[in-house]
Design a protein around this motif. Structure first.
Motif, PDB file in Angstrom:
ATOM      1  N   HIS A   1      11.546  -2.417  10.474  1.00  0.00           N
ATOM      2  CA  HIS A   1      10.689  -2.252   9.309  1.00  0.00           C
ATOM      3  C   HIS A   1       9.215  -2.091   9.637  1.00  0.00           C
ATOM      4  O   HIS A   1       8.460  -1.579   8.801  1.00  0.00           O
ATOM      5  CB  HIS A   1      10.881  -3.418   8.346  1.00  0.00           C
ATOM      6  N   ALA A   2       8.764  -2.486  10.794  1.00  0.00           N
ATOM      7  CA  ALA A   2       7.336  -2.401  11.125  1.00  0.00           C
ATOM      8  C   ALA A   2       6.914  -0.982  11.471  1.00  0.00           C
ATOM      9  O   ALA A   2       5.747  -0.633  11.324  1.00  0.00           O
ATOM     10  CB  ALA A   2       6.991  -3.336  12.274  1.00  0.00           C
ATOM     11  N   GLY A   3       7.829  -0.147  11.917  1.00  0.00           N
ATOM     12  CA  GLY A   3       7.472   1.202  12.343  1.00  0.00           C
ATOM     13  C   GLY A   3       6.991   2.093  11.225  1.00  0.00           C
ATOM     14  O   GLY A   3       6.030   2.845  11.379  1.00  0.00           O
ATOM     15  N   ALA A   4       7.624   2.042  10.065  1.00  0.00           N
ATOM     16  CA  ALA A   4       7.294   2.953   8.975  1.00  0.00           C
ATOM     17  C   ALA A   4       5.856   2.793   8.475  1.00  0.00           C
ATOM     18  O   ALA A   4       5.134   3.774   8.378  1.00  0.00           O
ATOM     19  CB  ALA A   4       8.294   2.789   7.835  1.00  0.00           C
ATOM     20  N   PRO A   5       5.406   1.591   8.143  1.00  0.00           N
ATOM     21  CA  PRO A   5       4.035   1.470   7.624  1.00  0.00           C
ATOM     22  C   PRO A   5       2.992   1.211   8.710  1.00  0.00           C
ATOM     23  O   PRO A   5       1.868   0.819   8.411  1.00  0.00           O
ATOM     24  CB  PRO A   5       4.132   0.260   6.690  1.00  0.00           C
ATOM     25  N   ALA A   6       3.303   1.473   9.968  1.00  0.00           N
ATOM     26  CA  ALA A   6       2.422   1.083  11.075  1.00  0.00           C
ATOM     27  C   ALA A   6       1.042   1.730  11.015  1.00  0.00           C
ATOM     28  O   ALA A   6       0.083   1.171  11.524  1.00  0.00           O
ATOM     29  CB  ALA A   6       3.083   1.397  12.408  1.00  0.00           C
ATOM     30  N   ARG A   7       0.910   2.882  10.406  1.00  0.00           N
ATOM     31  CA  ARG A   7      -0.394   3.554  10.339  1.00  0.00           C
ATOM     32  C   ARG A   7      -1.186   3.199   9.074  1.00  0.00           C
ATOM     33  O   ARG A   7      -2.291   3.668   8.884  1.00  0.00           O
ATOM     34  CB  ARG A   7      -0.207   5.057  10.438  1.00  0.00           C
TER      35      ARG A   7
ATOM     36  N   LEU B   1       9.684 -15.440   8.805  1.00  0.00           N
ATOM     37  CA  LEU B   1       9.715 -14.079   8.292  1.00  0.00           C
ATOM     38  C   LEU B   1      11.080 -13.434   8.453  1.00  0.00           C
ATOM     39  O   LEU B   1      11.486 -12.629   7.636  1.00  0.00           O
ATOM     40  CB  LEU B   1       8.656 -13.232   8.999  1.00  0.00           C
ATOM     41  N   PHE B   2      11.818 -13.805   9.491  1.00  0.00           N
ATOM     42  CA  PHE B   2      13.060 -13.086   9.763  1.00  0.00           C
ATOM     43  C   PHE B   2      14.300 -13.959   9.877  1.00  0.00           C
ATOM     44  O   PHE B   2      15.415 -13.475   9.726  1.00  0.00           O
ATOM     45  CB  PHE B   2      12.922 -12.241  11.025  1.00  0.00           C
ATOM     46  N   GLU B   3      14.142 -15.222  10.167  1.00  0.00           N
ATOM     47  CA  GLU B   3      15.299 -16.083  10.420  1.00  0.00           C
ATOM     48  C   GLU B   3      16.048 -16.381   9.119  1.00  0.00           C
ATOM     49  O   GLU B   3      15.451 -16.731   8.103  1.00  0.00           O
ATOM     50  CB  GLU B   3      14.816 -17.387  11.045  1.00  0.00           C
ATOM     51  N   ARG B   4      17.367 -16.190   9.140  1.00  0.00           N
ATOM     52  CA  ARG B   4      18.213 -16.469   7.984  1.00  0.00           C
ATOM     53  C   ARG B   4      19.359 -17.379   8.412  1.00  0.00           C
ATOM     54  O   ARG B   4      19.964 -17.168   9.465  1.00  0.00           O
ATOM     55  CB  ARG B   4      18.816 -15.184   7.399  1.00  0.00           C
ATOM     56  N   ARG B   5      19.656 -18.354   7.593  1.00  0.00           N
ATOM     57  CA  ARG B   5      20.741 -19.288   7.878  1.00  0.00           C
ATOM     58  C   ARG B   5      22.063 -18.525   8.028  1.00  0.00           C
ATOM     59  O   ARG B   5      22.390 -17.673   7.214  1.00  0.00           O
ATOM     60  CB  ARG B   5      20.865 -20.294   6.748  1.00  0.00           C
ATOM     61  N   GLY B   6      22.790 -18.796   9.108  1.00  0.00           N
ATOM     62  CA  GLY B   6      24.086 -18.178   9.333  1.00  0.00           C
ATOM     63  C   GLY B   6      24.035 -16.799   9.971  1.00  0.00           C
ATOM     64  O   GLY B   6      25.061 -16.189  10.200  1.00  0.00           O
ATOM     65  N   GLU B   7      22.838 -16.294  10.264  1.00  0.00           N
ATOM     66  CA  GLU B   7      22.720 -14.975  10.889  1.00  0.00           C
ATOM     67  C   GLU B   7      22.380 -15.150  12.365  1.00  0.00           C
ATOM     68  O   GLU B   7      21.559 -16.000  12.719  1.00  0.00           O
ATOM     69  CB  GLU B   7      21.623 -14.167  10.195  1.00  0.00           C
TER      70      GLU B   7
ATOM     71  N   ALA C   1      -1.978  -3.748   4.189  1.00  0.00           N
ATOM     72  CA  ALA C   1      -0.810  -3.070   3.616  1.00  0.00           C
ATOM     73  C   ALA C   1       0.408  -3.242   4.528  1.00  0.00           C
ATOM     74  O   ALA C   1       1.527  -3.425   4.051  1.00  0.00           O
ATOM     75  CB  ALA C   1      -1.102  -1.597   3.388  1.00  0.00           C
ATOM     76  N   LEU C   2       0.198  -3.177   5.845  1.00  0.00           N
ATOM     77  CA  LEU C   2       1.295  -3.386   6.799  1.00  0.00           C
ATOM     78  C   LEU C   2       1.911  -4.766   6.616  1.00  0.00           C
ATOM     79  O   LEU C   2       3.134  -4.909   6.522  1.00  0.00           O
ATOM     80  CB  LEU C   2       0.795  -3.220   8.238  1.00  0.00           C
ATOM     81  N   CYS C   3       1.074  -5.787   6.530  1.00  0.00           N
ATOM     82  CA  CYS C   3       1.578  -7.156   6.349  1.00  0.00           C
ATOM     83  C   CYS C   3       2.311  -7.295   5.019  1.00  0.00           C
ATOM     84  O   CYS C   3       3.397  -7.884   4.962  1.00  0.00           O
ATOM     85  CB  CYS C   3       0.432  -8.159   6.441  1.00  0.00           C
ATOM     86  N   ASP C   4       1.731  -6.754   3.955  1.00  0.00           N
ATOM     87  CA  ASP C   4       2.390  -6.820   2.650  1.00  0.00           C
ATOM     88  C   ASP C   4       3.744  -6.124   2.685  1.00  0.00           C
ATOM     89  O   ASP C   4       4.732  -6.636   2.152  1.00  0.00           O
ATOM     90  CB  ASP C   4       1.516  -6.187   1.569  1.00  0.00           C
ATOM     91  N   GLU C   5       3.802  -4.948   3.297  1.00  0.00           N
ATOM     92  CA  GLU C   5       5.069  -4.199   3.380  1.00  0.00           C
ATOM     93  C   GLU C   5       6.123  -4.969   4.168  1.00  0.00           C
ATOM     94  O   GLU C   5       7.292  -4.976   3.801  1.00  0.00           O
ATOM     95  CB  GLU C   5       4.858  -2.825   4.024  1.00  0.00           C
ATOM     96  N   LEU C   6       5.716  -5.603   5.263  1.00  0.00           N
ATOM     97  CA  LEU C   6       6.674  -6.405   6.031  1.00  0.00           C
ATOM     98  C   LEU C   6       7.257  -7.517   5.171  1.00  0.00           C
ATOM     99  O   LEU C   6       8.464  -7.752   5.181  1.00  0.00           O
ATOM    100  CB  LEU C   6       6.014  -7.003   7.269  1.00  0.00           C
TER     101      LEU C   6
END
Length: 64
Positions: free
Chosen positions: A26-32, A8-14, A37-42
């Motif tokens: 990014h998880a804080g905004a749609p947490a409620r 979900l988060f790992e990017r080559r070279g980062e 919907a939370l999973c889709d937004e992530l």
């Protein structure tokens, strides 16, 4: 509380610390929102491309 695999988060070279910070931001905004919907937004906000991704979200309910 979402749990996710590194796809979900790992990017080559980062640097890993930078990659781990992205889901936290990014998880804080749609947490409620409803959990689906939370999973889709992530997935959308993190630009997930479908490779090696699993997301599990739970919302604990206080005991009665």
């Amino acid at each position: 509380m979402p749990l996710y695999t590194d796809g979900l988060f790992e990017r080559r070279g980062e640097h890993l610390n930078a990659a781990l910070e992205r889901p936290r931001r990014h998880a804080g905004a749609p947490a409620r929102e409803p959990l689906d919907a939370l999973c889709d937004e992530l997935l959308i906000r993190l630009g997930a491309d479908g490779d090696d991704i699993a997301v599990l979200a739970v919302r604990p309910v206080p005991p009665r």
